[in-house]
Scaffold this motif. Structure first.
Motif, mmCIF file in Angstrom:
data_model
loop_
_atom_site.group_PDB
_atom_site.id
_atom_site.type_symbol
_atom_site.label_atom_id
_atom_site.label_comp_id
_atom_site.label_asym_id
_atom_site.label_seq_id
_atom_site.Cartn_x
_atom_site.Cartn_y
_atom_site.Cartn_z
ATOM 1 N N GLU A 181 0.791 -1.235 0.110
ATOM 2 C CA GLU A 181 0.030 -0.148 -0.054
ATOM 3 C C GLU A 181 0.820 1.312 0.067
ATOM 4 O OE1 GLU A 181 -3.138 2.576 0.140
ATOM 5 O OE2 GLU A 181 -3.024 0.557 -0.390
ATOM 6 N N LEU A 182 1.894 1.177 0.563
ATOM 7 C CA LEU A 182 2.886 2.622 0.889
ATOM 8 C C LEU A 182 3.513 2.512 -0.530
ATOM 9 C CD1 LEU A 182 4.210 1.967 4.415
ATOM 10 C CD2 LEU A 182 2.577 3.793 3.677
ATOM 11 N N LEU A 183 4.035 1.406 -0.950
ATOM 12 C CA LEU A 183 4.687 1.610 -2.435
ATOM 13 C C LEU A 183 3.669 2.197 -3.556
ATOM 14 C CD1 LEU A 183 6.643 -1.860 -2.701
ATOM 15 C CD2 LEU A 183 7.580 0.651 -2.616
ATOM 16 N N ALA A 184 2.300 1.898 -3.363
ATOM 17 C CA ALA A 184 1.414 2.370 -4.164
ATOM 18 C C ALA A 184 1.095 3.828 -4.384
ATOM 19 C CB ALA A 184 0.029 1.559 -4.121
ATOM 20 N N ARG A 185 1.358 4.511 -2.983
ATOM 21 C CA ARG A 185 1.188 5.843 -2.911
ATOM 22 C C ARG A 185 2.352 6.738 -3.186
ATOM 23 N NH1 ARG A 185 -1.803 6.391 3.102
ATOM 24 N NH2 ARG A 185 -3.306 4.429 2.801
ATOM 25 N N GLN A 186 3.492 6.143 -3.711
ATOM 26 C CA GLN A 186 4.490 7.031 -4.203
ATOM 27 C C GLN A 186 4.220 7.714 -5.368
ATOM 28 O OE1 GLN A 186 8.067 4.558 -4.180
ATOM 29 N NE2 GLN A 186 8.224 4.016 -2.180
#
Length: 223
Positions: free
Chosen positions: A217-222
């Motif tokens: 999820e955090l990677l998708a927010r980059q």
């Protein structure tokens, strides 16, 4: 595999070189550092599988050598994988002490500069795992506590009290992080954020959400 299975294991699919050797890349399970490159022949590979300690073949001495036999710096085998051509091994190990004969944790401690090779890092120092890996290791411990529920463990206490107690602790630690930040005390901030991370990981385990899902999820927010 038991001893008989290891001795009869078919290794003909391995692409041994003309000397009957295959290179073995060695990686530490905790830090993920690449520790060394060595070589194995069939005998050393079977011994490694049998004893679960890394054993290599010395090209200079033309003999087997058990890593750590004289230094005590053994490499406990966690996993062994082959590459797509079956001509190289990747050993994941739990390294005791230093891996390098120069007393560095990894043999790869030289940088190539305009003035030649330059040593990096310090001898006799084991590097700390990065934050992401540390959280993974802590998650593994929390998961085992959830499954085994050892008596007297604080994590066991939280799981037995249930989600309301866990969430109460998450709320308390969140407030303490805010107070620590307002106090501008780096030591206090470090301790309180660590407490918060731990209790959030307990909550994720209790709710069945893996840290890998959080990472995705955090990677998708980059952006």
């Amino acid at each position: 595999m038991d001893a008989n299975q290891i001795e009869t294991l078919d290794l003909t699919g391995i692409s041994w070189d003309s000397r009957g050797l295959v290179p073995a890349i060695v990686q530490d399970v905790e830090t993920k550092d690449v520790l060394m490159l060595a070589y194995m022949n069939e005998e050393s590979l079977r011994r490694t599988l049998r004893e679960r300690k890394a054993c290599y073949y010395s090209r200079s001495r033309q003999s087997l050598w058990l890593k750590g036999e004289t230094s005590g710096h053994f490499q406990e085998i966690i996993d062994i994988k082959f590459d797509c051509d079956q001509d190289a091994l990747l050993l994941t190990v739990k390294q005791t002490g230093m891996a390098c004969h120069e007393n560095h944790f990894s043999c790869f401690h030289y940088d190539l500069t305009s003035d030649g090779f330059k040593v990096t890092g310090e001898a006799e120092v084991r590097p700390e795992p990065p934050l992401g890996r540390t959280l993974e290791l802590l998650t593994d411990v929390i998961h085992s506590r959830n499954l085994e529920r050892p008596e007297g463990a604080y994590t066991t206490y939280l799981f037995e009290k249930g989600i309301d107690k866990i969430l109460k602790k998450v709320g308390e630690e969140s407030a303490e992080v805010i107070i620590a930040a307002k106090n501008a005390d780096p030591e206090e901030i470090k301790c309180e954020v660590s407490d918060l991370f731990y209790h959030v990981l307990v909550m994720l385990e209790e709710r069945g959400v893996g840290v890998g899902e959080i990472a995705k999820e955090l990677l998708a927010r980059q952006k």
